[in-house]
Design an enzyme around this catalytic site. Structure first.
Site, PDB file in Angstrom:
ATOM      1  N   ARG A 158       0.826  -1.218   0.000  1.00 19.00           N
ATOM      2  CA  ARG A 158       0.000   0.000   0.000  1.00 19.00           C
ATOM      3  C   ARG A 158       0.859   1.267   0.000  1.00 19.00           C
ATOM      4  NH1 ARG A 158      -2.994   1.121   4.917  1.00 19.00           N
ATOM      5  NH2 ARG A 158      -4.371  -0.567   4.382  1.00 19.00           N
ATOM      6  N   ARG A 162       9.273   5.424  -4.675  1.00 24.32           N
ATOM      7  CA  ARG A 162       9.439   6.280  -5.852  1.00 24.32           C
ATOM      8  C   ARG A 162      10.880   6.726  -6.009  1.00 24.32           C
ATOM      9  NH1 ARG A 162       5.208   9.353  -3.329  1.00 24.32           N
ATOM     10  NH2 ARG A 162       3.147   8.603  -3.922  1.00 24.32           N
ATOM     11  N   ARG A 237      -4.468  -7.148  15.948  1.00 22.24           N
ATOM     12  CA  ARG A 237      -3.518  -6.339  16.706  1.00 22.24           C
ATOM     13  C   ARG A 237      -4.271  -5.158  17.301  1.00 22.24           C
ATOM     14  NH1 ARG A 237       0.962  -8.092  18.544  1.00 22.24           N
ATOM     15  NH2 ARG A 237       2.118  -6.146  18.229  1.00 22.24           N
ATOM     16  N   ARG A 267       4.732   5.370  16.291  1.00 24.52           N
ATOM     17  CA  ARG A 267       4.664   6.701  15.701  1.00 24.52           C
ATOM     18  C   ARG A 267       4.170   7.723  16.714  1.00 24.52           C
ATOM     19  NH1 ARG A 267       0.212   5.014  11.043  1.00 24.52           N
ATOM     20  NH2 ARG A 267      -1.431   4.368  12.458  1.00 24.52           N
ATOM     21  N   GLU A 287       1.869   6.070  19.840  1.00 26.83           N
ATOM     22  CA  GLU A 287       1.057   4.895  19.508  1.00 26.83           C
ATOM     23  C   GLU A 287       1.880   3.624  19.760  1.00 26.83           C
ATOM     24  OE1 GLU A 287      -1.216   5.702  15.910  1.00 26.83           O
ATOM     25  OE2 GLU A 287      -0.997   3.599  15.367  1.00 26.83           O
ATOM     26  N   TYR A 334      -7.659  -5.711   5.991  1.00 24.48           N
ATOM     27  CA  TYR A 334      -6.937  -4.478   6.336  1.00 24.48           C
ATOM     28  C   TYR A 334      -7.357  -3.392   5.332  1.00 24.48           C
ATOM     29  CZ  TYR A 334      -2.653  -1.711   7.360  1.00 24.48           C
ATOM     30  OH  TYR A 334      -1.747  -0.740   7.697  1.00 24.48           O
TER      31      TYR A 334
HETATM   32  N1  UDP Z   1       5.610   0.301   7.609  1.00 24.46           N
HETATM   33  C1  UDP Z   1       6.942   0.220   7.951  1.00 24.46           C
HETATM   34  N2  UDP Z   1       7.617   1.360   8.280  1.00 24.46           N
HETATM   35  C2  UDP Z   1       7.016   2.576   8.300  1.00 24.46           C
HETATM   36  C3  UDP Z   1       5.657   2.664   7.953  1.00 24.46           C
HETATM   37  C4  UDP Z   1       4.981   1.513   7.618  1.00 24.46           C
HETATM   38  O1  UDP Z   1       7.519  -0.866   7.973  1.00 24.46           O
HETATM   39  O2  UDP Z   1       7.693   3.576   8.619  1.00 24.46           O
HETATM   40  C5  UDP Z   1       4.892  -0.937   7.247  1.00 24.46           C
HETATM   41  C6  UDP Z   1       4.269  -1.596   8.479  1.00 24.46           C
HETATM   42  O3  UDP Z   1       4.298  -2.992   8.303  1.00 24.46           O
HETATM   43  C7  UDP Z   1       2.864  -1.048   8.459  1.00 24.46           C
HETATM   44  C8  UDP Z   1       2.562  -1.046   6.959  1.00 24.46           C
HETATM   45  O4  UDP Z   1       3.805  -0.662   6.382  1.00 24.46           O
HETATM   46  O5  UDP Z   1       1.969  -1.871   9.185  1.00 24.46           O
HETATM   47  C9  UDP Z   1       1.456  -0.112   6.522  1.00 24.46           C
HETATM   48  O6  UDP Z   1       1.760   1.212   6.948  1.00 24.46           O
HETATM   49  P1  UDP Z   1       0.647   2.337   7.092  1.00 24.46           P
HETATM   50  O7  UDP Z   1       1.326   3.618   7.382  1.00 24.46           O
HETATM   51  O8  UDP Z   1      -0.251   2.275   5.902  1.00 24.46           O
HETATM   52  O9  UDP Z   1      -0.109   1.810   8.395  1.00 24.46           O
HETATM   53  P2  UDP Z   1      -1.490   2.239   9.098  1.00 24.46           P
HETATM   54  O10 UDP Z   1      -1.550   3.746   9.078  1.00 24.46           O
HETATM   55  O11 UDP Z   1      -2.594   1.559   8.348  1.00 24.46           O
HETATM   56  O12 UDP Z   1      -1.312   1.681  10.481  1.00 24.46           O
END
Ligand code: UDP
Length: 370
Positions: A158, A162, A237, A267, A287, A334
């Site tokens: 997702r 780039r 989770r 984060r 979080e 998801y």
């Molecule tokens: N991910 C990662 N490092 C990052 C951000 C995301 O490895 O800095 C991976 C991680 O497995 C995460 C997935 O990419 O669950 C999807 O990230 P997204 O930011 O879309 O997560 P959401 O906001 O849905 O929790």
């Protein structure tokens, strides 16, 4: 979200709808609240984005959206990088400054894996070991509670990779945060004579009566719970949030990801940056991911091989049940917000045919949104 959208679509087609939710508020995990003039996303950051113009038109009936376009940052080993991986990231890391240089460097570090079988292999095959270690391994292990070698690549596909300076998190044409907050958006969506909302009602405590009263039931809770866990528990989770108010500006952007394994949170959200508010105060949220258990809020379905197989057994039961299932928990998917909305709209179309919402009502919705 699925329930509210389906309810509104049904009401627009002349149906009467009763919504029951065990929480004391509407809007599900999109629920937001004003704190010191800042809209705080109580269940984690929600950043709206979609390429689907029908979904965009639908949500714009109930809120105007600001022009927020998400650009992420990663903190690793005390350094901050642009994220998702783009030319700026590679410049910060390797000093490359053109797309051609970036492509050459990536081609040199990629691990040749013809058919990646899991998240780890897929990332290695795209960007190599160093980027995997800095950006993915620690964050993903914390977030999902297991090594990326035991997770499907779909989780990270997702996020774009780039070799240009385009550093937007999402490619989608339509992006933004609802002005006035997500809760207001859902209040407007549910503000219809044919929709009643009963909060703090546990569906399972009244399911017999509710089922008999309704011509059709839409269920948006946990899939396994609906069937009393008869085949065993699906894994989700959960998250724990630590929120505090500070003065000033903490990180000058809405989201910074912490990818090191030993930083326990994944984060930090600084809510005011979703809205460009000039507030002198700020609300920040750390979080922390954790395993879901009874009593905790389930956020993410864990679609590994074992859970996907188990989910298949429950979905087969769901098909036979006469009840409609939708949303992240009941479909065990998801989903992003726009996907939930799109699927609820599609399900309503399938059940009731095209919308009959009167143009005058749409005009009224838009006035309210403004
Ligand atoms: N991910 C990662 N490092 C990052 C951000 C995301 O490895 O800095 C991976 C991680 O497995 C995460 C997935 O990419 O669950 C999807 O990230 P997204 O930011 O879309 O997560 P959401 O906001 O849905 O929790």
């Amino acid at each position: 979200m699925f329930g509210a959208v389906f309810a509104r679509c049904a009401a627009d087609r002349g149906k009467r709808v009763l919504i029951v939710d065990k929480r004391p508020h509407i809007a599900g995990n999109c629920y937001s609240q004003q704190v010191a003039g800042i809209e705080v996303h109580r269940y984690g950051p929600h950043i709206f984005h979609t390429d689907n113009s029908q979904v965009w038109q639908f949500v714009n009936r109930f809120a105007r959206f600001n022009e927020y376009v998400h650009r992420g940052q990663v903190n690793s080993g005390g350094r901050t990088f642009s994220f998702p991986i783009n030319l700026r990231t590679l410049e910060e890391l390797w000093g490359v400054s053109t797309p051609e240089e970036a492509k050459l460097k990536l081609a040199a570090v990629r691990v040749p894996i013809a058919e990646p079988k899991n998240l780890r292999e897929w990332v290695l095959s795209q960007v190599g070991e160093e980027l995997y270690e800095i950006f993915i391994r620690g964050y993903t292990t914390k977030q999902w509670g297991r090594d990326p070698a035991h997770l499907p690549a779909s989780i990270v596909k997702r996020i774009p990779i780039r070799t240009t300076r385009d550093d937007r998190y999402f490619d989608d044409r339509h992006q933004g945060i609802p002005i006035g907050g997500y809760t207001r958006l859902f209040e407007n969506m549910l503000d219809h004579d044919a929709i009643d909302v009963h909060l703090q009602v546990d569906y399972f405590e009244q399911s017999q009566g509710l089922k008999t009263a309704a011509g059709k039931t839409v269920y948006t809770g946990k899939l396994d719970e609906f069937f009393e866990y008869r085949f065993g528990e699906l894994e989700y989770r959960s998250l724990r949030f630590e929120t505090e108010m500070i003065s000033g500006d903490f990180q000058s952007s809405a989201v910074v990801n912490y990818t090191d394994r030993d930083t326990r949170y994944t984060r930090i959200i600084e809510h005011k940056h979703f809205e460009f508010t000039q507030s002198k105060q700020s609300v920040i949220t750390r979080e922390y991911p954790l395993a879901s258990a009874k009593g905790l809020v389930p956020y993410y379905p864990v679609r590994d091989a074992v859970n996907t197989a188990l989910c298949g057994r429950y979905l087969a039961e769901a098909q036979k049940s006469g009840v409609l299932f939708g949303g992240r928990l009941a479909a065990y998917q998801y989903f992003d917000m726009h996907q939930v909305i799109g699927s609820a709209m599609a399900m309503a179309r399938k059940e009731f045919g095209s919308a009959t919402v009167a143009p005058a009502d749409e005009a009224a919705d838009r006035r309210r949104a403004a």
